[in-house]
Design a protein around this motif. Structure first.
Motif, PDB file in Angstrom:
ATOM      1  N   LYS A   1       0.838  -1.201   0.000  1.00 50.10           N
ATOM      2  CA  LYS A   1       0.000   0.000   0.000  1.00 50.10           C
ATOM      3  C   LYS A   1       0.872   1.249   0.000  1.00 50.10           C
ATOM      4  O   LYS A   1       0.577   2.219  -0.714  1.00 50.10           O
ATOM      5  CB  LYS A   1      -0.918  -0.002   1.219  1.00 50.10           C
ATOM      6  CG  LYS A   1      -2.031  -1.033   1.156  1.00 50.10           C
ATOM      7  CD  LYS A   1      -2.874  -0.981   2.417  1.00 50.10           C
ATOM      8  CE  LYS A   1      -3.949  -2.049   2.389  1.00 50.10           C
ATOM      9  NZ  LYS A   1      -4.698  -2.135   3.637  1.00 50.10           N
ATOM     10  N   GLU A   2       1.919   1.231   0.801  1.00 50.85           N
ATOM     11  CA  GLU A   2       2.818   2.382   0.845  1.00 50.85           C
ATOM     12  C   GLU A   2       3.454   2.616  -0.523  1.00 50.85           C
ATOM     13  O   GLU A   2       3.566   3.755  -0.980  1.00 50.85           O
ATOM     14  CB  GLU A   2       3.913   2.152   1.895  1.00 50.85           C
ATOM     15  CG  GLU A   2       3.385   2.059   3.322  1.00 50.85           C
ATOM     16  CD  GLU A   2       4.428   1.510   4.272  1.00 50.85           C
ATOM     17  OE1 GLU A   2       5.633   1.564   3.924  1.00 50.85           O
ATOM     18  OE2 GLU A   2       4.063   1.010   5.344  1.00 50.85           O
ATOM     19  N   TRP A   3       3.846   1.526  -1.180  1.00 45.93           N
ATOM     20  CA  TRP A   3       4.420   1.654  -2.523  1.00 45.93           C
ATOM     21  C   TRP A   3       3.407   2.252  -3.482  1.00 45.93           C
ATOM     22  O   TRP A   3       3.758   3.116  -4.298  1.00 45.93           O
ATOM     23  CB  TRP A   3       4.866   0.284  -3.021  1.00 45.93           C
ATOM     24  CG  TRP A   3       5.313   0.310  -4.448  1.00 45.93           C
ATOM     25  CD1 TRP A   3       6.548   0.644  -4.927  1.00 45.93           C
ATOM     26  CD2 TRP A   3       4.505   0.024  -5.598  1.00 45.93           C
ATOM     27  NE1 TRP A   3       6.554   0.583  -6.297  1.00 45.93           N
ATOM     28  CE2 TRP A   3       5.325   0.203  -6.739  1.00 45.93           C
ATOM     29  CE3 TRP A   3       3.178  -0.357  -5.763  1.00 45.93           C
ATOM     30  CZ2 TRP A   3       4.837   0.014  -8.027  1.00 45.93           C
ATOM     31  CZ3 TRP A   3       2.688  -0.558  -7.048  1.00 45.93           C
ATOM     32  CH2 TRP A   3       3.515  -0.376  -8.169  1.00 45.93           C
ATOM     33  N   ALA A   4       2.152   1.825  -3.399  1.00 44.64           N
ATOM     34  CA  ALA A   4       1.124   2.345  -4.302  1.00 44.64           C
ATOM     35  C   ALA A   4       0.909   3.834  -4.087  1.00 44.64           C
ATOM     36  O   ALA A   4       0.778   4.608  -5.048  1.00 44.64           O
ATOM     37  CB  ALA A   4      -0.184   1.582  -4.091  1.00 44.64           C
ATOM     38  N   ILE A   5       0.885   4.268  -2.831  1.00 44.37           N
ATOM     39  CA  ILE A   5       0.695   5.687  -2.549  1.00 44.37           C
ATOM     40  C   ILE A   5       1.886   6.498  -3.035  1.00 44.37           C
ATOM     41  O   ILE A   5       1.737   7.569  -3.630  1.00 44.37           O
ATOM     42  CB  ILE A   5       0.451   5.900  -1.037  1.00 44.37           C
ATOM     43  CG1 ILE A   5      -0.905   5.304  -0.636  1.00 44.37           C
ATOM     44  CG2 ILE A   5       0.486   7.388  -0.685  1.00 44.37           C
ATOM     45  CD1 ILE A   5      -1.164   5.328   0.852  1.00 44.37           C
ATOM     46  N   ARG A   6       3.117   5.971  -2.812  1.00 46.53           N
ATOM     47  CA  ARG A   6       4.306   6.679  -3.285  1.00 46.53           C
ATOM     48  C   ARG A   6       4.335   6.761  -4.803  1.00 46.53           C
ATOM     49  O   ARG A   6       4.719   7.778  -5.373  1.00 46.53           O
ATOM     50  CB  ARG A   6       5.578   5.975  -2.790  1.00 46.53           C
ATOM     51  CG  ARG A   6       5.878   6.148  -1.336  1.00 46.53           C
ATOM     52  CD  ARG A   6       7.314   5.739  -1.041  1.00 46.53           C
ATOM     53  NE  ARG A   6       7.626   4.405  -1.528  1.00 46.53           N
ATOM     54  CZ  ARG A   6       7.470   3.295  -0.822  1.00 46.53           C
ATOM     55  NH1 ARG A   6       6.997   3.357   0.406  1.00 46.53           N
ATOM     56  NH2 ARG A   6       7.796   2.113  -1.329  1.00 46.53           N
ATOM     57  N   THR A   7       3.939   5.683  -5.458  1.00 47.88           N
ATOM     58  CA  THR A   7       4.065   5.602  -6.908  1.00 47.88           C
ATOM     59  C   THR A   7       2.949   6.343  -7.629  1.00 47.88           C
ATOM     60  O   THR A   7       3.200   7.072  -8.596  1.00 47.88           O
ATOM     61  CB  THR A   7       4.074   4.133  -7.359  1.00 47.88           C
ATOM     62  OG1 THR A   7       5.123   3.443  -6.657  1.00 47.88           O
ATOM     63  CG2 THR A   7       4.308   4.023  -8.857  1.00 47.88           C
ATOM     64  N   PHE A   8       1.718   6.169  -7.163  1.00 41.48           N
ATOM     65  CA  PHE A   8       0.566   6.706  -7.892  1.00 41.48           C
ATOM     66  C   PHE A   8      -0.088   7.890  -7.204  1.00 41.48           C
ATOM     67  O   PHE A   8      -0.970   8.526  -7.786  1.00 41.48           O
ATOM     68  CB  PHE A   8      -0.480   5.602  -8.106  1.00 41.48           C
ATOM     69  CG  PHE A   8       0.057   4.406  -8.842  1.00 41.48           C
ATOM     70  CD1 PHE A   8       0.439   4.506 -10.162  1.00 41.48           C
ATOM     71  CD2 PHE A   8       0.185   3.184  -8.199  1.00 41.48           C
ATOM     72  CE1 PHE A   8       0.945   3.411 -10.842  1.00 41.48           C
ATOM     73  CE2 PHE A   8       0.686   2.076  -8.870  1.00 41.48           C
ATOM     74  CZ  PHE A   8       1.060   2.188 -10.194  1.00 41.48           C
ATOM     75  N   GLY A   9       0.313   8.175  -5.952  1.00 42.71           N
ATOM     76  CA  GLY A   9      -0.254   9.318  -5.244  1.00 42.71           C
ATOM     77  C   GLY A   9      -1.757   9.170  -5.073  1.00 42.71           C
ATOM     78  O   GLY A   9      -2.274   8.088  -4.783  1.00 42.71           O
ATOM     79  N   GLU A  10      -2.480  10.270  -5.279  1.00 41.06           N
ATOM     80  CA  GLU A  10      -3.923  10.251  -5.092  1.00 41.06           C
ATOM     81  C   GLU A  10      -4.643   9.503  -6.201  1.00 41.06           C
ATOM     82  O   GLU A  10      -5.863   9.326  -6.150  1.00 41.06           O
ATOM     83  CB  GLU A  10      -4.448  11.684  -4.979  1.00 41.06           C
ATOM     84  CG  GLU A  10      -3.907  12.405  -3.754  1.00 41.06           C
ATOM     85  CD  GLU A  10      -4.416  13.824  -3.633  1.00 41.06           C
ATOM     86  OE1 GLU A  10      -5.567  14.075  -4.045  1.00 41.06           O
ATOM     87  OE2 GLU A  10      -3.673  14.691  -3.150  1.00 41.06           O
ATOM     88  N   SER A  11      -3.916   9.048  -7.217  1.00 40.89           N
ATOM     89  CA  SER A  11      -4.516   8.259  -8.295  1.00 40.89           C
ATOM     90  C   SER A  11      -4.470   6.765  -8.004  1.00 40.89           C
ATOM     91  O   SER A  11      -4.801   5.955  -8.875  1.00 40.89           O
ATOM     92  CB  SER A  11      -3.787   8.541  -9.619  1.00 40.89           C
ATOM     93  OG  SER A  11      -3.876   9.895  -9.974  1.00 40.89           O
ATOM     94  N   ASP A  12      -4.061   6.375  -6.792  1.00 33.58           N
ATOM     95  CA  ASP A  12      -3.899   4.950  -6.509  1.00 33.58           C
ATOM     96  C   ASP A  12      -5.205   4.177  -6.657  1.00 33.58           C
ATOM     97  O   ASP A  12      -5.232   3.045  -7.133  1.00 33.58           O
ATOM     98  CB  ASP A  12      -3.297   4.734  -5.117  1.00 33.58           C
ATOM     99  CG  ASP A  12      -4.124   5.353  -4.010  1.00 33.58           C
ATOM    100  OD1 ASP A  12      -4.933   6.250  -4.299  1.00 33.58           O
ATOM    101  OD2 ASP A  12      -3.957   4.944  -2.839  1.00 33.58           O
TER     102      ASP A  12
END
Length: 562
Positions: free
Chosen positions: A57-68
């Motif tokens: 989840k942390e990776w998704a937030i870092r990678t995609f931001g608010e578009s996760d």
């Protein structure tokens, strides 16, 4: 020449994709009638979110931001499309295989829906309706793609003499679109390119009818589109938007003074003191934003209280209204990250509502629940210590935006959002930390989440190239409910230099800072920042990840001076 062709690959994929689209459209329509959160695609997506390990989840937030969330939903739909195409191919070979595949995915949808918080048996209706509609579409499209043809008088031959049989059958059905219940097996032999391929199923012959398939596919796409549009309309977006537009915010009992001069340096590229609503960060678990009509909204306060309370939106608006400038920050914010913003909130005192309910002395936790079932655990003592903890319905002079919790959300200064800032709040259970757990606690996060003293460099940007000479270094710092007393900047491991601070109307907001006398020389330079709060604590330079209770470290950037 002996032929082995069946229905072309593109045609079998089209059959599956259109059937899948019908399933999605019909399930969305029925979910609009039953409950928007019962839409199986969203239920499956929420289950994926719940089951995803915290590091991912942390990776998704870092990678995609608010578009996760958009990326997750798009990924689910792409996977469904691939599976639907495969089911189409299976159904062309044997309709029973396609129907069995649909049933399996229907079962997954039912399980996902029933395991969501607050679900009931009625919530499975969208899934069942979608699977039923897809099964009908799959059967019908297969029938329209494969039409029965009359066998010639001479017995059918698969190798020699087959050309005459195929030609006669194809000529009889060149433009037909009849329905077929057959299950095609091995195709017969054909030589004339002007006739469709003929396939045998048992003792029956079938021809591929391109026109019939395309006609049926267009009808299926139209049905899916109309159902989807109607489902979105029925989900309440239009009604909630109209209700929000009709709200006139009440005046606070003690309106805040206009922001004093000097709270915002108004430097281009520096985060403004007040974050516009459209730019305010959004991090939550809601794949689809809940649509809560204020006319139907209620807040129930129960548990370890002397007098359970239930408030409607009209009740809330009649209470004494409070205005407060408060900065919110997400625990997922990396050092120097964007998930922080400051706004002027309007609402009623959460502590006042709790006093009306009579919180029992042994209670130490507020377990608040969102309209979509998400929960947060907030320390009772923090809410009751005199800070401006709000049940907010206004943000920067406007009714709360839907994506930020309309009609009502919690705002608690000094705590990360995962333990305090419940959007679309509908229920608060007064309880204890040793009896209940909120959403993120069993997933590896701390039960309590006070915001840490931090600072960020906004100017110049990391990796930027700047001209030599006088260069502005600026940013923001925060230590909610403590306040920022000093911010220092260090360049190339040199001495720490004091920056100039903007004014701050309260200790619950961030504070701008600027160093405007750095004489930048050509070359590569490293810039670091640290803040000291009003308690005398200077933020640590030791790096720590966001798990379990927020990141630490000095924000550090590198710039090139030309």
């Amino acid at each position: 020449m002996q032929s082995n062709r069946r229905v072309p690959s593109w045609a079998s994929a089209l059959i599956g994709l259109v059937s899948g689209a019908v399933a999605v459209g019909i399930s969305l329509l029925v979910a609009g009638l039953v409950k928007p959160s019962a839409f199986p695609v969203v239920a499956v997506g929420n289950s994926v979110v719940d089951l995803t390990p915290a590091p991912l989840k942390e990776w998704a937030i870092r990678t995609f931001g608010e578009s996760d969330k958009t990326v997750l939903l798009a990924g689910i739909l792409l996977i469904l499309a691939a599976i639907a195409a495969a089911l189409g191919r299976a159904a062309v070979r044997d309709l029973r295989y396609g129907l069995a595949g649909l049933a399996a995915f229907g079962l997954i949808g039912v399980v996902a829906v029933l395991t969501r918080p607050g679900s009931g048996l009625m919530d499975v209706l969208p899934t069942l309706a979608g699977v039923g509609a897809a099964a009908y579409a799959l059967r019908r499209l297969v029938r329209q793609a494969l039409v029965p043809v009359e066998a010639p008088a001479e017995p059918y031959r698969s190798v020699s003499g087959g050309a005459d049989a195929v030609g006669a059958a194809g000529a009889a059905h060149d433009t037909g679109s009849a329905l077929s219940t057959g299950q095609p097996q091995e195709p017969g032999e054909h030589h004339a390119s002007s006739t469709p391929p003929v396939m045998r199923a048992g003792n029956d012959l079938y021809a591929f009818d391109r026109r019939g398939l395309l006609t049926g596919a267009l009808g299926g796409v139209a049905l899916a589109g109309v159902a989807g549009v109607a489902g979105r309309a029925l989900s309440g977006r239009a009604e909630v938007s109209a209700a929000r537009g009709g709200i006139t915010l009440p005046r606070p009992v003690k309106p805040l003074a206009p922001l004093p001069a000097g709270v915002d340096f108004r430097i281009k590229g520096l985060s403004p003191f007040v974050t516009p609503n459209n730019d305010f960060y959004r991090v939550d678990t809601a794949l689809v934003v809940p649509q809560v009509d204020p006319r139907d909204w209620t807040l129930t306060i129960h548990g370890m209280v002397d007098r359970p309370v239930e408030l409607t939106f009209a009740d809330l608006m009649k209470r004494a209204v409070v205005e407060a400038d408060v900065t919110l920050c997400c625990v997922s914010n990396e050092v120097g990250g964007p998930y922080i913003g400051n706004a002027r909130w309007l609402g009623v005192s959460l502590a006042g509502v709790l006093r009306d309910a009579g919180v029992q002395k042994d209670a130490d936790m507020l377990l608040s629940t969102s309209a979509d079932g998400w929960t947060a655990g907030t320390p009772v003592d923090v809410v009751m210590d005199g800070r401006d903890s709000l049940l907010a319905f206004g943000m920067n002079g406007q009714p709360l935006p839907v994506e930020h919790g309309f009609p009502v959300r919690q705002v608690v200064p000094g705590l990360y959002g995962y333990v305090s800032a419940t959007k679309w709040v509908t229920d608060i259970k007064v309880t204890r930390f040793d009896r209940d757990e909120a959403y993120w606690t069993p997933r590896g996060w701390s039960a309590k989440g006070p915001i840490k003293t931090e600072s960020r460099i906004d100017l110049p940007r990391d990796g930027a190239t700047v001209p030599a000479g006088k260069t502005v270094v600026a940013g923001v710092a925060w230590a909610q409910h403590k306040g920022i007393d000093a911010v220092e900047v260090r360049i190339d491991q040199g001495p720490w230099r004091q920056t100039r601070l903007a004014k701050a109307p309260t200790a619950d907001t961030w504070r701008q800072w600027v160093l405007d006398d750095w004489d930048a020389t050509p070359g590569s330079h490293t810039i670091e920042v640290r803040a000291t709060d009003a308690t005398g604590y200077t933020q640590t330079g030791d790096r720590a990840p966001i798990t379990p209770n927020g990141a630490t470290g000095w924000h550090t950037i590198t710039v090139e001076v030309a």
